[in-house]
Scaffold this motif. Structure first.
Motif, mmCIF file in Angstrom:
data_model
loop_
_atom_site.group_PDB
_atom_site.id
_atom_site.type_symbol
_atom_site.label_atom_id
_atom_site.label_comp_id
_atom_site.label_asym_id
_atom_site.label_seq_id
_atom_site.Cartn_x
_atom_site.Cartn_y
_atom_site.Cartn_z
ATOM 1 N N ILE A 180 0.867 -1.182 0.000
ATOM 2 C CA ILE A 180 0.000 0.000 0.000
ATOM 3 C C ILE A 180 0.901 1.228 0.000
ATOM 4 O O ILE A 180 1.787 1.361 0.852
ATOM 5 C CB ILE A 180 -0.922 -0.008 1.237
ATOM 6 C CG1 ILE A 180 -1.908 -1.180 1.145
ATOM 7 C CG2 ILE A 180 -1.678 1.318 1.360
ATOM 8 C CD1 ILE A 180 -2.720 -1.410 2.397
ATOM 9 N N TYR A 181 0.663 2.137 -0.937
ATOM 10 C CA TYR A 181 1.569 3.282 -1.051
ATOM 11 C C TYR A 181 0.852 4.632 -1.058
ATOM 12 O O TYR A 181 1.460 5.650 -1.407
ATOM 13 C CB TYR A 181 2.431 3.152 -2.307
ATOM 14 C CG TYR A 181 1.666 3.193 -3.620
ATOM 15 C CD1 TYR A 181 1.084 2.042 -4.148
ATOM 16 C CD2 TYR A 181 1.507 4.388 -4.322
ATOM 17 C CE1 TYR A 181 0.381 2.083 -5.339
ATOM 18 C CE2 TYR A 181 0.807 4.440 -5.504
ATOM 19 C CZ TYR A 181 0.249 3.282 -6.021
ATOM 20 O OH TYR A 181 -0.463 3.327 -7.198
ATOM 21 N N GLY A 182 -0.392 4.671 -0.627
ATOM 22 C CA GLY A 182 -1.072 5.961 -0.541
ATOM 23 C C GLY A 182 -2.574 5.824 -0.628
ATOM 24 O O GLY A 182 -3.133 4.715 -0.528
ATOM 25 N N VAL A 183 -3.237 6.963 -0.806
ATOM 26 C CA VAL A 183 -4.698 6.983 -0.880
ATOM 27 C C VAL A 183 -5.140 8.005 -1.929
ATOM 28 O O VAL A 183 -4.370 8.879 -2.343
ATOM 29 C CB VAL A 183 -5.345 7.369 0.468
ATOM 30 C CG1 VAL A 183 -4.919 6.428 1.583
ATOM 31 C CG2 VAL A 183 -5.042 8.817 0.833
ATOM 32 N N ILE A 205 -2.519 10.998 -2.772
ATOM 33 C CA ILE A 205 -1.442 11.288 -1.821
ATOM 34 C C ILE A 205 -0.655 10.000 -1.630
ATOM 35 O O ILE A 205 -1.210 8.994 -1.164
ATOM 36 C CB ILE A 205 -1.992 11.787 -0.468
ATOM 37 C CG1 ILE A 205 -2.853 13.041 -0.673
ATOM 38 C CG2 ILE A 205 -0.857 12.072 0.501
ATOM 39 C CD1 ILE A 205 -3.504 13.558 0.595
ATOM 40 N N THR A 206 0.608 10.011 -2.004
ATOM 41 C CA THR A 206 1.454 8.830 -1.864
ATOM 42 C C THR A 206 2.350 8.978 -0.642
ATOM 43 O O THR A 206 2.673 10.101 -0.230
ATOM 44 C CB THR A 206 2.313 8.613 -3.125
ATOM 45 O OG1 THR A 206 3.113 9.777 -3.346
ATOM 46 C CG2 THR A 206 1.432 8.375 -4.340
ATOM 47 N N VAL A 349 0.711 -7.725 3.873
ATOM 48 C CA VAL A 349 0.547 -6.495 3.081
ATOM 49 C C VAL A 349 1.405 -5.402 3.708
ATOM 50 O O VAL A 349 1.183 -5.020 4.864
ATOM 51 C CB VAL A 349 -0.934 -6.060 3.030
ATOM 52 C CG1 VAL A 349 -1.076 -4.734 2.288
ATOM 53 C CG2 VAL A 349 -1.776 -7.132 2.352
ATOM 54 N N THR A 350 2.367 -4.906 2.986
ATOM 55 C CA THR A 350 3.294 -3.918 3.529
ATOM 56 C C THR A 350 2.769 -2.495 3.345
ATOM 57 O O THR A 350 1.853 -2.235 2.566
ATOM 58 C CB THR A 350 4.666 -4.035 2.835
ATOM 59 O OG1 THR A 350 4.483 -3.791 1.422
ATOM 60 C CG2 THR A 350 5.257 -5.415 3.028
ATOM 61 N N GLY A 351 3.383 -1.581 4.078
ATOM 62 C CA GLY A 351 3.112 -0.162 3.860
ATOM 63 C C GLY A 351 2.017 0.429 4.719
ATOM 64 O O GLY A 351 1.767 1.635 4.648
#
Length: 582
Positions: A180-183, A205-206, A349-351
């Protein structure tokens, strides 16, 4: 093009704001997004108890110890948000003796200062307690303003470089495989301070790491990434009385049950609460019987509540969580402890990590633990300082107290300002301009309103939570329009009108369950003021229609009792066009 940050915090409640402050103070670039204004979720819908830990001294001693430790810290770092009222666990004749002893022993085992008072000694502290109460345990409970606490954390986070973005709803998580790297957020009315200019715009937004601190809504965020975050939202009603019937937190000393606490809060007293699990934290019934039960049951402790005036009721949703497989059926038995869910370790799941459970009293500790986790993930070496560094407004309170005369802070109005602003009093109140009282119920001056507008823009509900303006007995009936008027210098008329409407609606919805007796009269008076005198429900300036000003005359003439063929607006008789009165 996406906005990039190092850490992205989801949720603008106490925990989210605490995390943003903690990370920013450690030198981490951080951005916080919140779908409403700060405290929009559970934080803005609680009774304001600063726990001593006494409520958990029997059932959950780990939480009790955390509460007394954080209670002491918050008194130091957030003095302008805390009122140390003290607390009493009151035993009625029908309440079990063995539980009273368990409570007393539990407090001592958790290092919570506690002493037993006779019924007479308890009534010397709180004269309105029922005459037949048996005894009480005195503990260091207090009252805390969740709004000022949250805002102070956000302000300090910004001072350390954080971006705080309200009215930005997360509509999707950005995911690349198992990372997961943002929304993606949807702005309700434009980025930055609320300006009502660009509703519906979206923004990516990352971030290197995402923290899910959305409380009761954490499961909905998890769903966006197919992660199970089994939060069990539990609703509770709180009813606000028009004055402080008690000056001490009053708890019922019995194993468990609804309607067992009264918290003095600012100029009011808040009755709480119920505990009922709900499936959707945004959609659940708000029922009148809950309010009635609250008043009837707590009247057993403080009989004058039965005939006292209520000004509004509201419901909040607890973000309860228990590890999978626990299977607790009764929500009152679910632990009030908090949990850090590392989705890399738990789900592969990373991040991203989630912080769930807990309570406002332990928000700082929750923030510290997840900030430690985030820094470890980033390889960032920095220690937490939030237990020692005072929040904005709480610096040098003793010095301020001795200097009150310098600013004329001896009047009741000025003292209330000082209590709200803390060490920022000089900065806000030292003005050469007239500073009249705008909200008479809560003694809020123009200087405070303008200071809040400078912080929050045209969002008058954000102004409300910063100042308490419109939160008194009249619920905004006499001040809503005056607060909106303070927008005039900086914002255009449509913006000011929209902000006025939104604040008025927010004030109204909490009164639905308090419409009897004097508060019903107050509501009707407020309606008359706004709907008729201010013509709020038929204003031609809003509808774009024209007004026949010729229909107005100068009132009834001295000679003929009126001008035939013209409508009068002076309260006199209306004279018909074809002769005779109608």
């Amino acid at each position: 093009m996406a906005y990039d940050t190092t850490v992205l915090v989801l949720g603008g409640g106490s925990t989210g704001c605490g995390i943003a402050r903690d990370l920013a103070m450690r030198g981490v670039e951080v951005t916080l997004v919140e779908r409403g204004n700060l405290t929009h979720g559970t934080t803005g819908r609680m009774h304001g108890l600063l726990h001593s830990g006494g409520r958990y001294a029997v059932s959950d001693q780990a939480s009790a110890r955390e509460c007394i430790d954080e209670n002491i810290i918050l008194r130091d770092i957030a003095g302008h948000c805390v009122e140390m009222t003290g607390g009493l666990f009151v035993q009625r004749p029908e309440d079990p003796d063995d539980y009273f002893q368990q409570k007393l022993s539990g407090c001592k085992e958790c290092d919570i200062p506690a002493r037993v008072l006779s019924g007479g000694e308890a009534r010397e502290i709180e004269p309105y307690l029922a005459k037949d109460i048996k005894r009480a345990i005195e503990v260091p409970d207090g009252a805390i303003d969740p709004f000022r606490l949250c805002v102070a954390n956000a302000i300090d986070a910004e001072r350390h470089g954080a971006r705080i973005e309200t009215h930005a709803e997360v509509i999707d998580l950005l995911r690349d495989g198992d990372d997961i790297y943002g929304v993606t957020v949807r702005h309700d009315s434009g980025p930055g301070k609320r300006t009502h200019k660009t509703p519906g715009t979206t923004e990516d937004i990352t971030a290197e790491y995402v923290v899910n601190a959305t409380g009761a809504w954490a499961g909905q965020i998890g769903d966006m990434a197919d992660l199970e975050v089994a939060v069990r939202p539990s609703k509770g009603v709180m009813t606000i009385m028009n004055v402080r019937q008690v000056d001490t937190v009053i708890n019922r000393c019995r194993p468990k049950g609804d309607a067992d606490i009264i918290v003095p809060h600012e100029t009011t007293a808040i009755l709480g609460t119920t505990d009922e699990e709900v499936s959707d934290p945004d959609d659940y019934p708000e029922e009148q019987w809950e309010v009635d039960m609250m008043i009837d049951t707590l009247s057993e402790l403080v009989p004058i509540l039965r005939d006292a005036r209520t000004i509004r009721s509201f419901w909040g949703v607890r973000p309860l969580y228990e590890p999978p497989g626990t299977g607790t059926e009764d929500p009152t038995d679910i632990t009030r402890d908090f949990f850090l869910l590392d989705h890399a370790e738990r789900d592969g799941v990373t991040g991203m990590a989630s912080i769930v459970g807990g309570k406002l009293t332990t928000y700082r500790l929750m923030a510290e633990q997840i900030a430690d986790h985030v820094c470890a993930q980033l390889g960032h070496q920095a220690s937490c300082a939030t237990a020692d560094e005072p929040l904005p407004g709480s610096e040098n309170l003793e010095t301020l107290e001795t200097a009150m005369d310098d600013f004329g802070l001896r009047s009741p109005v000025a003292r209330r300002s000082k209590q709200r602003l803390g060490s920022r009093s000089q900065e806000v109140l030292d003005t050469n301009e007239p500073n009249p009282v705008i909200c008479n119920c809560e003694s809020v001056t123009r200087a405070e309103i303008r200071d809040a507008i400078e912080q929050s823009g045209s969002d008058l509900n954000a102004v409300r939570i910063r100042t308490r303006a419109s939160m008194g007995n009249c619920q905004g009936g006499f001040c809503t329009h005056q607060i909106a008027n303070e927008l005039a210098d900086e914002y255009d008329e449509p913006t000011a009108r929209a902000a006025y409407d939104e604040l008025l609606q927010e004030r109204w919805k909490g009164q639905r369950h308090a419409l009897w007796g004097e508060q019903l009269s107050q509501a009707m008076l407020s309606y008359a003021l706004h709907a008729t005198t201010f013509n709020a429900d038929g204003d031609v300036a809003r509808s774009g229609t024209s007004l026949d000003f010729a229909a107005f005359d100068g009132g009834q003439s001295d000679s003929d009792g009126g001008t035939p063929g013209r409508a009068t607006t002076d309260g006199g008789k209306r004279v018909g066009t074809r002769g005779g009165d109608r």
